[in-house]
Design a protein around this motif. Structure first.
Motif, PDB file in Angstrom:
ATOM      1  N   THR A   4       0.821  -1.211   0.000  1.00 56.06           N
ATOM      2  CA  THR A   4       0.000   0.000   0.000  1.00 56.06           C
ATOM      3  C   THR A   4       0.855   1.262   0.000  1.00 56.06           C
ATOM      4  O   THR A   4       0.412   2.303   0.444  1.00 56.06           O
ATOM      5  CB  THR A   4      -0.925   0.004   1.227  1.00 56.06           C
ATOM      6  OG1 THR A   4      -0.125  -0.094   2.405  1.00 56.06           O
ATOM      7  CG2 THR A   4      -1.912  -1.142   1.165  1.00 56.06           C
ATOM      8  N   GLU A  35      -4.562  -0.154 -14.794  1.00 55.85           N
ATOM      9  CA  GLU A  35      -4.592   0.241 -13.386  1.00 55.85           C
ATOM     10  C   GLU A  35      -3.204   0.111 -12.749  1.00 55.85           C
ATOM     11  O   GLU A  35      -2.849   0.875 -11.862  1.00 55.85           O
ATOM     12  CB  GLU A  35      -5.587  -0.609 -12.589  1.00 55.85           C
ATOM     13  CG  GLU A  35      -7.023  -0.468 -13.028  1.00 55.85           C
ATOM     14  CD  GLU A  35      -7.383  -1.435 -14.153  1.00 55.85           C
ATOM     15  OE1 GLU A  35      -7.020  -2.623 -14.102  1.00 55.85           O
ATOM     16  OE2 GLU A  35      -8.035  -0.976 -15.107  1.00 55.85           O
ATOM     17  N   GLU A  59      -5.201   2.270  -2.177  1.00 58.85           N
ATOM     18  CA  GLU A  59      -6.418   1.591  -2.602  1.00 58.85           C
ATOM     19  C   GLU A  59      -6.747   0.517  -1.568  1.00 58.85           C
ATOM     20  O   GLU A  59      -5.873  -0.197  -1.099  1.00 58.85           O
ATOM     21  CB  GLU A  59      -6.170   0.942  -3.958  1.00 58.85           C
ATOM     22  CG  GLU A  59      -7.343   0.176  -4.500  1.00 58.85           C
ATOM     23  CD  GLU A  59      -6.996  -0.516  -5.809  1.00 58.85           C
ATOM     24  OE1 GLU A  59      -7.627  -1.544  -6.096  1.00 58.85           O
ATOM     25  OE2 GLU A  59      -6.104  -0.044  -6.514  1.00 58.85           O
TER      26      GLU A  59
END
Length: 75
Positions: A4, A35, A59
């Motif tokens: 992350t 993405e 995300e």
């Protein structure tokens, strides 16, 4: 695996331009998801990079989402 943390390329004098172009074409030709390319922040401006990192919101990722992918690949 997934993490992350923000992915940043400090693009001094366009050093990473060829790498980014290769990744862009890889996504364009569907060898990777767009993405994934969008996860990379590239800039030659330190202030913009620091602002990006400071405001980065990871995300939300649910590992359970991978189970469906793995099941599909095993079939």
């Amino acid at each position: 695996g997934r993490h992350t943390k923000p992915i940043v390329l400090y693009n001094i004098n366009g050093y990473f331009d060829p790498l980014y172009e290769m990744l862009r074409q890889t996504a364009e030709k569907h060898f990777m998801k767009r993405e994934n390319l969008d996860l990379i922040f590239i800039s030659d401006d330190v202030d913009k990079i620091l602002e990006y990192v400071k405001n980065f919101k990871p995300e939300v990722f649910d590992p359970a989402d991978l189970r469906g992918i793995v099941k599909e690949r095993i079939k």
